[in-house]
Structures are given as C-alpha cells and as structure tokens.
Design a protein around this motif. Sequence first.
Motif, PDB file in Angstrom:
ATOM      1  N   LEU A 153       0.831  -1.209   0.000  1.00 45.12           N
ATOM      2  CA  LEU A 153       0.000   0.000   0.000  1.00 45.12           C
ATOM      3  C   LEU A 153       0.865   1.258   0.000  1.00 45.12           C
ATOM      4  O   LEU A 153       0.563   2.233  -0.694  1.00 45.12           O
ATOM      5  N   THR A 154       1.933   1.231   0.784  1.00 43.11           N
ATOM      6  CA  THR A 154       2.821   2.391   0.847  1.00 43.11           C
ATOM      7  C   THR A 154       3.500   2.632  -0.499  1.00 43.11           C
ATOM      8  O   THR A 154       3.616   3.776  -0.956  1.00 43.11           O
ATOM      9  N   LEU A 155       3.928   1.566  -1.154  1.00 46.12           N
ATOM     10  CA  LEU A 155       4.578   1.715  -2.452  1.00 46.12           C
ATOM     11  C   LEU A 155       3.604   2.235  -3.513  1.00 46.12           C
ATOM     12  O   LEU A 155       3.981   3.026  -4.381  1.00 46.12           O
ATOM     13  N   LYS A 156       2.346   1.820  -3.430  1.00 48.58           N
ATOM     14  CA  LYS A 156       1.339   2.355  -4.352  1.00 48.58           C
ATOM     15  C   LYS A 156       1.145   3.853  -4.108  1.00 48.58           C
ATOM     16  O   LYS A 156       0.996   4.631  -5.046  1.00 48.58           O
ATOM     17  N   MET A 157       1.134   4.247  -2.844  1.00 47.97           N
ATOM     18  CA  MET A 157       1.020   5.661  -2.507  1.00 47.97           C
ATOM     19  C   MET A 157       2.220   6.440  -3.037  1.00 47.97           C
ATOM     20  O   MET A 157       2.076   7.515  -3.633  1.00 47.97           O
ATOM     21  N   SER A 265      -7.666  -5.150   8.134  1.00 51.71           N
ATOM     22  CA  SER A 265      -6.715  -5.125   7.017  1.00 51.71           C
ATOM     23  C   SER A 265      -6.546  -3.695   6.506  1.00 51.71           C
ATOM     24  O   SER A 265      -7.541  -2.977   6.345  1.00 51.71           O
ATOM     25  N   PRO A 266      -5.317  -3.264   6.230  1.00 52.56           N
ATOM     26  CA  PRO A 266      -5.106  -1.907   5.728  1.00 52.56           C
ATOM     27  C   PRO A 266      -5.677  -1.754   4.328  1.00 52.56           C
ATOM     28  O   PRO A 266      -5.526  -2.644   3.488  1.00 52.56           O
ATOM     29  N   GLN A 267      -6.338  -0.615   4.080  1.00 56.90           N
ATOM     30  CA  GLN A 267      -6.984  -0.376   2.791  1.00 56.90           C
ATOM     31  C   GLN A 267      -6.346   0.763   2.011  1.00 56.90           C
ATOM     32  O   GLN A 267      -6.266   0.722   0.788  1.00 56.90           O
ATOM     33  N   THR A 268      -5.918   1.802   2.707  1.00 60.07           N
ATOM     34  CA  THR A 268      -5.302   2.947   2.046  1.00 60.07           C
ATOM     35  C   THR A 268      -4.146   3.460   2.899  1.00 60.07           C
ATOM     36  O   THR A 268      -4.127   3.268   4.117  1.00 60.07           O
ATOM     37  N   ALA A 269      -3.213   4.131   2.237  1.00 62.97           N
ATOM     38  CA  ALA A 269      -2.065   4.732   2.928  1.00 62.97           C
ATOM     39  C   ALA A 269      -1.930   6.177   2.487  1.00 62.97           C
ATOM     40  O   ALA A 269      -2.146   6.504   1.317  1.00 62.97           O
ATOM     41  N   VAL A 270      -1.594   7.053   3.424  1.00 63.47           N
ATOM     42  CA  VAL A 270      -1.301   8.451   3.105  1.00 63.47           C
ATOM     43  C   VAL A 270       0.013   8.831   3.780  1.00 63.47           C
ATOM     44  O   VAL A 270       0.426   8.212   4.760  1.00 63.47           O
ATOM     45  N   ALA A 271       0.659   9.855   3.245  1.00 59.93           N
ATOM     46  CA  ALA A 271       1.920  10.346   3.810  1.00 59.93           C
ATOM     47  C   ALA A 271       1.672  11.632   4.583  1.00 59.93           C
ATOM     48  O   ALA A 271       0.770  12.402   4.261  1.00 59.93           O
ATOM     49  N   LEU A 305       9.400  -6.003  -5.041  1.00 62.91           N
ATOM     50  CA  LEU A 305       8.781  -4.741  -4.636  1.00 62.91           C
ATOM     51  C   LEU A 305       9.212  -3.592  -5.551  1.00 62.91           C
ATOM     52  O   LEU A 305       8.401  -2.732  -5.905  1.00 62.91           O
ATOM     53  N   VAL A 306      10.485  -3.570  -5.929  1.00 63.17           N
ATOM     54  CA  VAL A 306      10.979  -2.523  -6.831  1.00 63.17           C
ATOM     55  C   VAL A 306      10.271  -2.615  -8.176  1.00 63.17           C
ATOM     56  O   VAL A 306       9.826  -1.605  -8.742  1.00 63.17           O
ATOM     57  N   ASP A 307      10.129  -3.827  -8.699  1.00 62.62           N
ATOM     58  CA  ASP A 307       9.454  -4.000  -9.986  1.00 62.62           C
ATOM     59  C   ASP A 307       7.982  -3.590  -9.895  1.00 62.62           C
ATOM     60  O   ASP A 307       7.446  -2.964 -10.819  1.00 62.62           O
ATOM     61  N   SER A 308       7.332  -3.943  -8.800  1.00 59.29           N
ATOM     62  CA  SER A 308       5.925  -3.584  -8.617  1.00 59.29           C
ATOM     63  C   SER A 308       5.749  -2.067  -8.567  1.00 59.29           C
ATOM     64  O   SER A 308       4.841  -1.506  -9.203  1.00 59.29           O
ATOM     65  N   TYR A 309       6.629  -1.389  -7.811  1.00 61.47           N
ATOM     66  CA  TYR A 309       6.596   0.075  -7.754  1.00 61.47           C
ATOM     67  C   TYR A 309       6.792   0.662  -9.143  1.00 61.47           C
ATOM     68  O   TYR A 309       6.076   1.582  -9.556  1.00 61.47           O
ATOM     69  N   TYR A 310       7.764   0.150  -9.875  1.00 61.93           N
ATOM     70  CA  TYR A 310       8.069   0.659 -11.226  1.00 61.93           C
ATOM     71  C   TYR A 310       6.835   0.586 -12.131  1.00 61.93           C
ATOM     72  O   TYR A 310       6.503   1.553 -12.827  1.00 61.93           O
ATOM     73  N   HIS A 311       6.165  -0.550 -12.129  1.00 62.38           N
ATOM     74  CA  HIS A 311       4.993  -0.719 -13.003  1.00 62.38           C
ATOM     75  C   HIS A 311       3.848   0.203 -12.585  1.00 62.38           C
ATOM     76  O   HIS A 311       3.154   0.766 -13.444  1.00 62.38           O
ATOM     77  N   ASP A 312       3.661   0.394 -11.280  1.00 57.90           N
ATOM     78  CA  ASP A 312       2.632   1.327 -10.809  1.00 57.90           C
ATOM     79  C   ASP A 312       2.968   2.765 -11.212  1.00 57.90           C
ATOM     80  O   ASP A 312       2.085   3.530 -11.618  1.00 57.90           O
ATOM     81  N   LEU A 313       4.235   3.137 -11.077  1.00 59.30           N
ATOM     82  CA  LEU A 313       4.655   4.481 -11.460  1.00 59.30           C
ATOM     83  C   LEU A 313       4.423   4.722 -12.947  1.00 59.30           C
ATOM     84  O   LEU A 313       3.883   5.765 -13.347  1.00 59.30           O
ATOM     85  N   ARG A 314       4.819   3.773 -13.765  1.00 60.22           N
ATOM     86  CA  ARG A 314       4.635   3.908 -15.217  1.00 60.22           C
ATOM     87  C   ARG A 314       3.149   4.010 -15.568  1.00 60.22           C
ATOM     88  O   ARG A 314       2.754   4.855 -16.384  1.00 60.22           O
ATOM     89  N   GLU A 315       2.325   3.186 -14.937  1.00 65.63           N
ATOM     90  CA  GLU A 315       0.882   3.207 -15.202  1.00 65.63           C
ATOM     91  C   GLU A 315       0.270   4.553 -14.797  1.00 65.63           C
ATOM     92  O   GLU A 315      -0.554   5.123 -15.519  1.00 65.63           O
TER      93      GLU A 315
END
Length: 407
Positions: A153-157, A265-271, A305-315
Amino acid sequence: MLPNWLTEEYLQPRLRTYYKDDQLKVLKVWSKPATEKGQNYMSTMIRIHVDFQKSDGLVQKKTYIVKEALAENIPQAAIFIEYDVYNREMDMYEFVLPKMKELLEEAGLKGKLTADTIVVDREHSTMILEDLAQYNYVNADRVKQLDLEHTKLTLKMLAKFHAASVILRQRHPELISKSLFTHFFSRDKKGYTEVYTGVFRALLRFVNGQPDLKENYGDKLEKLLNFVMEYGARVFDVSERDLQTLNHGDCWTTNIMFQYDDAGSPQTAVAIDFQFSNITSPAIDLHYFFTVSLREEVQEMESILVDSYYHDLRENLEKLSYKGIFPSIEEFRLQFECRRFMCLLSHLFKPVIIYNGSEVTSDFSSVYKETEEGLRFQKSIYDSEIVIRSTRRLLAILNGKGVLDLQ
C-alpha cells in the motif's frame, strides 16, 4: 498548550475560507499534545478541538493538527533553519501538495494523498492541518515494522505521489522552490555533517564492540567515516538520464498513516510530514523506506517490490498523460542499485527509529553527540536484538556488493 494567538477570532475567518461558509462561527477552541515526549524532534505539534456552527445552524466538533516550528533557541533548530525545512514544508502544504492532488483527480486517480491544509501561517511558522485521525487513519507499529500488505500500500502511494510530482514539474515549474533541491548531503550545507558523522561513529562503536563485526567491517567503516557526506551527496546526484521525482524525503513508518477495514486489514495509505521533500531519484525514497520500515522477511522481497513500484509508477504516468522519457525496467533497476549506499545512510537512524527502550530524550542531539547523555542513549538504542540482527544482515549484504569499499 494553545498558543496565545490561536483564538476563536483567529480561526473563524480561516475556517470560513476552508469550508466556503461566510456564516461559520467558531464557538470554542481547546488543545491536547499531538505527540508524546521524545517522539518528535522537528516541531511542536498539538491537536486542537474546535466547536463551530455552520450557516445551516448545525454545530460541528472537529479536531485539527497545529504544527509549529521549534523556537530558535532550541539547539537542533539551527540545523533545521539552515536546511530551510520549515519554509519547505509550508511551501509543500500551501502550494505543491494541493496542486498534486488536483492533477491526480483530473486524471481520475482518486484517493487521499495527505492531510488537507487549513492554514499556512508564515508569520507564526505554523500550519493547521486536517486531523487524519478523524477518518480513522492511524500509524502502524514502528517497532514491529511493516508487513507485506502495509508495504504494498505504501509503495502504491509513493508511485502516485512521485508520478504527480513529475507532471507538476512539467506543468507548474513555478511551484518548485529552491529548497526542494536541498537535502541532507547538499554540498553547500554543513549542519548535517555533525549529525551523520555522529551517528556513523555510534555505528562504529557498536561494530567495534562485536569481535566478529570488528574483524570483518571495522577497518572498512573507519575509512568510510571521512567520506560519508561526499558519498551521500553522490547518492542524491542525478543526471539527465536518471528518472527524477519529488521525493517525500523522510518516508518511514511514523510518516505514513493507514486506514483499515472492519477485519483489520489496511486499505489505504497516506503520507504526512514533508520537511525534507526534495527532487532526486525516487530510488532514495525506496531505499530509505525499505531499510528502516520493513520487516526482514519483506526486505527479502526487495526486487519484487521494486518492480511492482516501477509498473505502478509507469501506469500512473500514462494516466497523467506523461510524454517524457521514462527508463526501461532494466535501467530503473540500475538506477536503484547504484544508490545502494543509501541503505547504510538510512540504517544509521534505524536504531532510534525502532527503539522501544526506557531511555527517553527530547533533545535530537542525543542521537549523534558524544556527550554523557548522548553516549548512554546511543548505547541503549543499539542494545536491541532486532537492531543487532539487522545491522549484521545489512553489513554482510553491503560488503558483498562492495558498497563498504572506498570508491
């Protein structure tokens, strides 16, 4: 304690502006501390309770977070002023974050990014922010650290935050202040030299107290001491070929808040907390977050985790209609790996970040100064099974990658 200037009369016009209600009337204001002693070295935070009546006659009871810069006579304040952390965070909350939120919403990327800004008051070096606790946002346990669910969730944020910042720089460069190019290792600043050499010496004292660690890493770390600030600066250096984003800059457990469902279960994350936000490679945020906030079994999944972050960032950038150059996955992995020294720099603060012992200090200098209190506190924070284990693990990894060798 409520600042004497923070009155009903002060709040009323500002809440009228925020709620777009010219008839809003503040009825009562009172306060409680927002953090416990020893939990915040950067600023003074209080939670204010406000009763107000809106134009429809309904009385509402809300809470807000008041975040005020440390007084200039407090020792660590001089460092924070040198690095312009207070103006930087006020710029973030007043200009940058609202525009990033707008850009994301325009692209259909919904969801909260951070707390709304109620007031930025530069005269008092103070911000009044939405209290996320009202919406059931809470921090995860900094001592237990984050499991895989919280990490994802944090990486998606972060991928959403970083993507919005790329578009912000393209479309609104006027919002990017000079302070956003300042970081702990900026070569024209000196204040954090004492801090980082101090926490590095604390690591050295620990290593030299463990015969096997001393034998394997003692000499290498001793040689690295004189280069810690320059190697840190190199980690933050970026070229035209590097992906560059506005980083959170201090992404660890206490600066992330989660919302949970009824099952827990955690649903959303904010900074929250943007004093150290700066423009550099997003790999810096990732290394810092991975090193100090993740449980060991989650750290083992770093490449996934790095690959997952990368794909989310690109999307996210595609949804934001980004047209610029974007690295391939192989290029991004290389940009991430060449900043591996950030793991060592981040780990220097891990003992205090996950500390759960009885030694309490509200003075930031105890983390790095070799005073009687400082040495006692530093010894105490290293006297932890998880710190000892994670230090051994990290040093072995970095040594295997050649990161502990002089460059």
